[in-house]
Design an enzyme around this catalytic site. Sequence first.
Site, PDB file in Angstrom:
ATOM      1  N   PRO A 142       0.782  -1.165  -0.111  1.00 58.35           N
ATOM      2  CA  PRO A 142      -0.021  -0.115  -0.019  1.00 58.35           C
ATOM      3  C   PRO A 142       0.529   1.370  -0.163  1.00 58.35           C
ATOM      4  CG  PRO A 142      -0.805  -1.603   1.776  1.00 58.35           C
ATOM      5  CD  PRO A 142       0.360  -2.114   1.294  1.00 58.35           C
ATOM      6  N   ASN A 143       0.195   2.420  -0.802  1.00 60.22           N
ATOM      7  CA  ASN A 143       1.059   3.539  -0.812  1.00 60.22           C
ATOM      8  C   ASN A 143       2.269   3.560  -1.555  1.00 60.22           C
ATOM      9  OD1 ASN A 143      -1.230   4.909   0.502  1.00 60.22           O
ATOM     10  ND2 ASN A 143      -0.686   3.890   2.291  1.00 60.22           N
ATOM     11  N   ARG A 165       5.354  10.941  -2.683  1.00 57.25           N
ATOM     12  CA  ARG A 165       4.919  10.707  -1.345  1.00 57.25           C
ATOM     13  C   ARG A 165       5.882  10.925  -0.271  1.00 57.25           C
ATOM     14  NH1 ARG A 165       4.211   5.012   1.752  1.00 57.25           N
ATOM     15  NH2 ARG A 165       3.027   5.907   3.630  1.00 57.25           N
ATOM     16  N   TYR A 198      10.657   9.211   2.186  1.00 56.85           N
ATOM     17  CA  TYR A 198      10.814   8.005   1.294  1.00 56.85           C
ATOM     18  C   TYR A 198      11.727   8.167  -0.005  1.00 56.85           C
ATOM     19  CZ  TYR A 198       6.864   6.455   4.063  1.00 56.85           C
ATOM     20  OH  TYR A 198       6.105   5.829   5.069  1.00 56.85           O
ATOM     21  N   ASN A 235       8.234  -5.263   0.003  1.00 53.48           N
ATOM     22  CA  ASN A 235       8.029  -4.052   0.795  1.00 53.48           C
ATOM     23  C   ASN A 235       6.589  -3.913   1.196  1.00 53.48           C
ATOM     24  OD1 ASN A 235       7.583  -1.594   1.969  1.00 53.48           O
ATOM     25  ND2 ASN A 235       9.148  -0.484   0.670  1.00 53.48           N
ATOM     26  N   ALA A 254       2.706  -0.463   5.331  1.00 57.56           N
ATOM     27  CA  ALA A 254       2.218  -0.656   6.690  1.00 57.56           C
ATOM     28  C   ALA A 254       1.578  -2.015   6.917  1.00 57.56           C
ATOM     29  CB  ALA A 254       1.052   0.418   6.785  1.00 57.56           C
ATOM     30  N   ASP A 257       0.650 -14.899   6.421  1.00 54.48           N
ATOM     31  CA  ASP A 257       0.332 -16.722   6.052  1.00 54.48           C
ATOM     32  C   ASP A 257       0.810 -16.891   4.680  1.00 54.48           C
ATOM     33  OD1 ASP A 257      -0.516 -16.847   8.647  1.00 54.48           O
ATOM     34  OD2 ASP A 257      -2.773 -16.736   8.008  1.00 54.48           O
ATOM     35  N   GLU A 289      12.809  -8.598   3.255  1.00 58.84           N
ATOM     36  CA  GLU A 289      11.795  -7.636   3.566  1.00 58.84           C
ATOM     37  C   GLU A 289      12.739  -6.267   3.315  1.00 58.84           C
ATOM     38  OE1 GLU A 289       9.014  -5.936   7.061  1.00 58.84           O
ATOM     39  OE2 GLU A 289       9.702  -7.995   7.167  1.00 58.84           O
ATOM     40  N   HIS A 294      12.393  -1.873   3.727  1.00 55.43           N
ATOM     41  CA  HIS A 294      11.644  -0.826   3.740  1.00 55.43           C
ATOM     42  C   HIS A 294      12.559   0.477   3.545  1.00 55.43           C
ATOM     43  CE1 HIS A 294       8.238  -2.686   5.875  1.00 55.43           C
ATOM     44  NE2 HIS A 294       9.237  -3.516   6.214  1.00 55.43           N
ATOM     45  N   LEU A 295      12.073   1.487   2.996  1.00 57.24           N
ATOM     46  CA  LEU A 295      12.848   2.528   2.534  1.00 57.24           C
ATOM     47  C   LEU A 295      13.477   3.469   3.787  1.00 57.24           C
ATOM     48  CD1 LEU A 295      10.262   3.517  -0.248  1.00 57.24           C
ATOM     49  CD2 LEU A 295      12.966   3.064  -0.530  1.00 57.24           C
ATOM     50  N   SER A 296      12.507   3.837   4.603  1.00 54.04           N
ATOM     51  CA  SER A 296      12.886   4.589   5.840  1.00 54.04           C
ATOM     52  C   SER A 296      13.243   3.568   6.996  1.00 54.04           C
ATOM     53  CB  SER A 296      11.655   5.350   6.186  1.00 54.04           C
ATOM     54  OG  SER A 296      10.553   4.421   6.839  1.00 54.04           O
ATOM     55  N   ARG A 330      11.299   6.123  13.641  1.00 52.42           N
ATOM     56  CA  ARG A 330       9.867   6.643  13.445  1.00 52.42           C
ATOM     57  C   ARG A 330       9.100   6.202  14.376  1.00 52.42           C
ATOM     58  NH1 ARG A 330       8.008   5.599   7.396  1.00 52.42           N
ATOM     59  NH2 ARG A 330       6.611   7.263   8.143  1.00 52.42           N
ATOM     60  N   ARG A 367       5.802   1.341  14.391  1.00 54.27           N
ATOM     61  CA  ARG A 367       6.547   0.823  13.043  1.00 54.27           C
ATOM     62  C   ARG A 367       7.881   0.020  13.506  1.00 54.27           C
ATOM     63  NH1 ARG A 367       4.742   4.052   8.347  1.00 54.27           N
ATOM     64  NH2 ARG A 367       3.747   5.699   9.170  1.00 54.27           N
TER      65      ARG A 367
END
Length: 144
Positions: free
Chosen positions: A10-11, A18, A23, A73, A76, A86, A97, A99-101, A106, A110
Amino acid sequence: MPDLLLVNGPNLGILGRREPEVYGTDTLADIERAVADEVAGRGWKVRAHQHDGEGELVRLIQDSYDTAGAIINPGALMIAGWSLRDALAGYPRPWVEVHLSNLWARERFRHESVLAPLADGMIAGLGAAGYRLAASALLGLVRD
């Protein structure tokens, strides 16, 4: 010729617009090209997908068992994406996995991923370069 699965949740389809201070300014297309460049020498192609809905991501994972490995990625969904967790538990290949940030710099909510315990590795806080690093790691993890 194996495919590398690149999944963004998402996003992430609006990267570049964004919150660039969080990001970065790279778009999803920029990231997809960088990952493709990283794995091209091995003869791999990138199968890239972005969906805002968890159900779509679950189906994608379930339909991608033929890939060599994956970069995920989840956005959220890392926090409470139990059906995605699952689906990834059944994914038969190595995955990383990303994540950019820096999640730990944060908000506290998170700081924990429900997916990370299943992953072969996790990269966070290195911006778009994290995807390229994940691709490089997968090249080392997967034996053709």
